[in-house]
Design a protein around this motif. Sequence first.
Motif, PDB file in Angstrom:
ATOM      1  N   GLU A  12       0.870  -1.178   0.000  1.00  0.00           N
ATOM      2  CA  GLU A  12       0.000   0.000   0.000  1.00  0.00           C
ATOM      3  C   GLU A  12       0.907   1.228   0.000  1.00  0.00           C
ATOM      4  O   GLU A  12       1.944   1.242   0.671  1.00  0.00           O
ATOM      5  N   HIS A  13       0.542   2.224  -0.795  1.00  0.00           N
ATOM      6  CA  HIS A  13       1.337   3.459  -0.864  1.00  0.00           C
ATOM      7  C   HIS A  13       0.578   4.511  -1.655  1.00  0.00           C
ATOM      8  O   HIS A  13      -0.531   4.233  -2.138  1.00  0.00           O
ATOM      9  N   ASP A  14       1.178   5.686  -1.762  1.00  0.00           N
ATOM     10  CA  ASP A  14       0.463   6.805  -2.392  1.00  0.00           C
ATOM     11  C   ASP A  14       1.201   7.337  -3.633  1.00  0.00           C
ATOM     12  O   ASP A  14       0.970   8.459  -4.051  1.00  0.00           O
ATOM     13  N   MET A  15       2.076   6.508  -4.218  1.00  0.00           N
ATOM     14  CA  MET A  15       2.886   7.006  -5.341  1.00  0.00           C
ATOM     15  C   MET A  15       2.263   6.737  -6.702  1.00  0.00           C
ATOM     16  O   MET A  15       2.701   7.321  -7.692  1.00  0.00           O
ATOM     17  N   ALA A  16       1.299   5.817  -6.759  1.00  0.00           N
ATOM     18  CA  ALA A  16       0.690   5.493  -8.060  1.00  0.00           C
ATOM     19  C   ALA A  16      -0.818   5.361  -7.894  1.00  0.00           C
ATOM     20  O   ALA A  16      -1.316   5.152  -6.790  1.00  0.00           O
TER      21      ALA A  16
END
Lengths: 596, 596
Positions: free
Chosen positions: A200-204
Amino acid sequence: MSYTAPLKDMLFDIQHLAGLEQIARLPGFEEAGLETAQAVLEECAKFNEGVVAPLNVEGDRNPSSWKDGRVTTTPGFREAYRQYREGGWQGLQHPQDFGGQGLPKTIGAACTEMLNSANLSFALCPLLTDGAIEALITAASDEVKAVYLEKLVTGEWTGTMNLTEPQAGSDLAQVRTRAEPQPDGTYKVFGTKIFITYGEHDMADNIVHLVLARIPGAPEGVKGISLFVVPKFLVNADGSKGARNDVQCVSIEHKLGIKASPTAVLQFGDAGGATGYLVGQENRGLEYMFIMMNAARYAVGVQGIAVSERAYQKAVEYARDRVQSRPVDGSVNGPAPIIVHPDVRRMLMTMRAITEGCRAMACVAAAAYDAAHHHPDPGARKQNQAFYEFLVPLVKGYSTESSIEVASLGVQVHGGMGFIEETGAAQYYRDARILTIYEGTTAIQANDLVGRKTARDGGQTAQAIAAQIEQTEGELGRSGSAEAKAVAKRLSAARKAFLDVVGFVVQQGKGSPNAVFAGSVPYLMLAGNLVAGWQLARALLVAQDLLATGEDADFLRAKIATARFYADHVLARVPGLRDSIVEGGESVTALPLEAF
Amino acid sequence: MSYTAPLKDMLFDIQHLAGLEQIARLPGFEEAGLETAQAVLEECAKFNEGVVAPLNVEGDRNPSSWKDGRVTTTPGFREAYRQYREGGWQGLQHPQDFGGQGLPKTIGAACTEMLNSANLSFALCPLLTDGAIEALITAASDEVKAVYLEKLVTGEWTGTMNLTEPQAGSDLAQVRTRAEPQPDGTYKVFGTKIFITYGEHDMADNIVHLVLARIPGAPEGVKGISLFVVPKFLVNADGSKGARNDVQCVSIEHKLGIKASPTAVLQFGDAGGATGYLVGQENRGLEYMFIMMNAARYAVGVQGIAVSERAYQKAVEYARDRVQSRPVDGSVNGPAPIIVHPDVRRMLMTMRAITEGCRAMACVAAAAYDAAHHHPDPGARKQNQAFYEFLVPLVKGYSTESSIEVASLGVQVHGGMGFIEETGAAQYYRDARILTIYEGTTAIQANDLVGRKTARDGGQTAQAIAAQIEQTEGELGRSGSAEAKAVAKRLSAARKAFLDVVGFVVQQGKGSPNAVFAGSVPYLMLAGNLVAGWQLARALLVAQDLLATGEDADFLRAKIATARFYADHVLARVPGLRDSIVEGGESVTALPLEAF
């Protein structure tokens, strides 16, 4: 804390050890000559030195954080990833059909190293995407390819590998996540996956999870595992982002290192089932996952080289600046930069020699991969494939185990300052520590080396490599220089030790599995040490020849000195390992379990 | 995360390797027989297991903190220290004249190990106090002794060592702190000291800083350094605590490990000068400081053993619990506890063998110390002193370098869980990393070994040790067991390698200092490895003899198996080190400075 890409060394390996000229003659690589390599590497260096490297310390101090199921990455990561994507770096080695540039791995591996030297935590996101791309290209249906591949190759979306579960780490036979078939051909996925890098992340905009799960009724063990695509957001028929899928990040781990890389616990199916799409055929998931894993294992080996290079650069910088104590040879009558002290020099040379040796090994492995995939002759393809497959556990296992040693030496060069987090040397020591564990521990690599890579073909591939090494010894002997002779002596002793161990593994594998597997990691370390030393020996021969041309004399002399050092101080460890493996198997398991 | 003191192993070493019976015959040690040792060790184990060990993780998660010049230690530390003090543990090895118990170091070292296994950060406070006590006993005037010694021996006050300054790490010639004589015989001290362990804390009423400084007009370099007592609080004529002295803790460091141990920056004299009292004579400070340092170096070596033991226990616990993968020998048809897998066993045995080997080496060194200080015969005192002094750099250097390897293996045994901080294995990997740095880096120990301990007496002490080892080889040969023969083979090869290196050091020391010092750390590692392996070989012989008595058969068989493993897998590294040292000196410094 700056980073300067070792372009000269990389191009030397690519040109003279991997033989890029031959690779550029293979169908599909016509554009991939030395000029292209140079241009790509220079551009890559610029991006990584300028954009990615400065975020490395920030990622350690301000790790990715989790709140209410969302992960916020380190400040600066989103923007750096945007530039990475826009630069087309994700597609470098992937097919032009899906939006990539189709360059050889021989060139791509150097770019992978730079990205990882710049920032191990950041680089993990593209590394996992690479693995997902390889698995989908090999195994997925045209429909699945059409929906996901180009988005991954362009870096618009990112990929993950979902293998591990709380009860199943290295042992995938124990996977319990289940996938229930639906009337529309999709599956509902239920289960918990842990240790999911960039889960989980906010880069893509979207995350494409590749998930191992069992279909009800599937055989037990690894033969009943299938592979599924489970996107974070479902994809509409027109390719646009649809509804949120039923997969949640319930936490991320608090880790020793690579803190900016979010390591997620993912919960699939808590709200009725996560929609998944079967990749390839049922129950062949492990096979497909191995495609991802093999790509990822090679890449993790490169991570080892990358962190070693960064630790080396930092240690050299400190050793030049720090003034302390009189030289033992009295050459300066007062305190001198510590780089003049022999023990500091020994540490720096060890760091340098191991890093260059592993880089050379990884580079020739990449060339074999390229030939295995592009050579017109099936025999050459097969031979290169066997060589590449033999080298993957060495690149993964030896480069990463060595990176811990290198990073630890980097701390030591800094003295007391190395233990203070502000200095930055300790981060490499912490970051490197994961590399011998993920994508298969060193023991897993060593099992692969012993079983699939050595015993299965009766030691043929290993013996063929030894024969090539013997040729190099001959060339060293004929060259006549003192350095070449010294290297030939160590290389010969190491090769003979290697052959003894290969014979032991082949002969004892069936009858004394415990004794053979007790020596599996030492065998991996021996073989990796030997192959890296062999490549540096080849480099020494090339450097001696090129010196005659008069160009780059300093670089070439340094290569010769480094190869010599490696032989005297690293290859020299090999015969002791042979003794431990061949004569010490019994003592590993002699202590009864209850006596521990 | 619990800790169980290895009492049986400690008592075995004390009784059979160190020969406590002989020590108890020395004047002053009449009460220190085996019964005393057993009683003290059991009491010590109870305290450390129950009170100190549980605070180890807490110290890592909730380190000491600094605010406005005051340091607050980890919750629980104050209370644990109160119990430590009340138990009389600080005075264990110190003279009864000053309130101590006057026990031999042979017993005291085992207690030091337990305290450090329980909690490296906590143990550092008493460790530094021990050093201050030794320096004051040796060098201080009766007046200074009267004011400070008993308070330190009882643990009411604690001690520190103030050597390092920002520009002077290992190189004490560069010390700039100055001490101005006052009409009343005291001094005003001005300067900045860094890396001061427990330089400020809240566990005791007063802190007795021992400070290296220069008196105006003193010679340059190390010959102009004097030693001063600078208490945090001045002491009134009646012995009660007086005014606050002019020494301030301006910050503490943010470190990779041992986070609960406050590492202070101390500022002396910002408000007119800190009052200091000269210890011994002017300009002999370095000599006195070496007394503290030698005590502290031995103790730091024991810290290496201690953290290795704790890491080993944790790894064994995990390996028993964690179920994963089928055994390679097919002995279980399904997943088994990972302790059955040969590579896990290899890692655990390596951890165990190194820990036991280093413990045995430290124990015989302690016995030599006791004999050197208490033996009625001056010749025996001298011989024991030479043996002890030869061993100190090995105990310090080899045990701590090895502890990094052991702690790293501990992480590896845990697989992915090892990288998660909650598991606790990573703390040992971080904590251990300071041990090869403070109290003199491994290179500093190695310089000491090469210069003062080997070259100065022309290799005599080293050769005398080799002769003793050869005797052990003879006994192993005569004993006739397969284990003894296997150990004899490796021990003999290692001894010969050692003698080659000693010859090289003695012969080349003057003419080729760079080549000799290039091999100084490998020489230290070779010698430490050999002496530890020798002690385990002795242990094997004792264990074989005792087996005939029928008691403790499991323990004795385990000792034999561990000694054999050490020989096959650790001693086997020695010949390679010899080659690197004797034949590889040139290649260490071949690369010109500008080529790095």
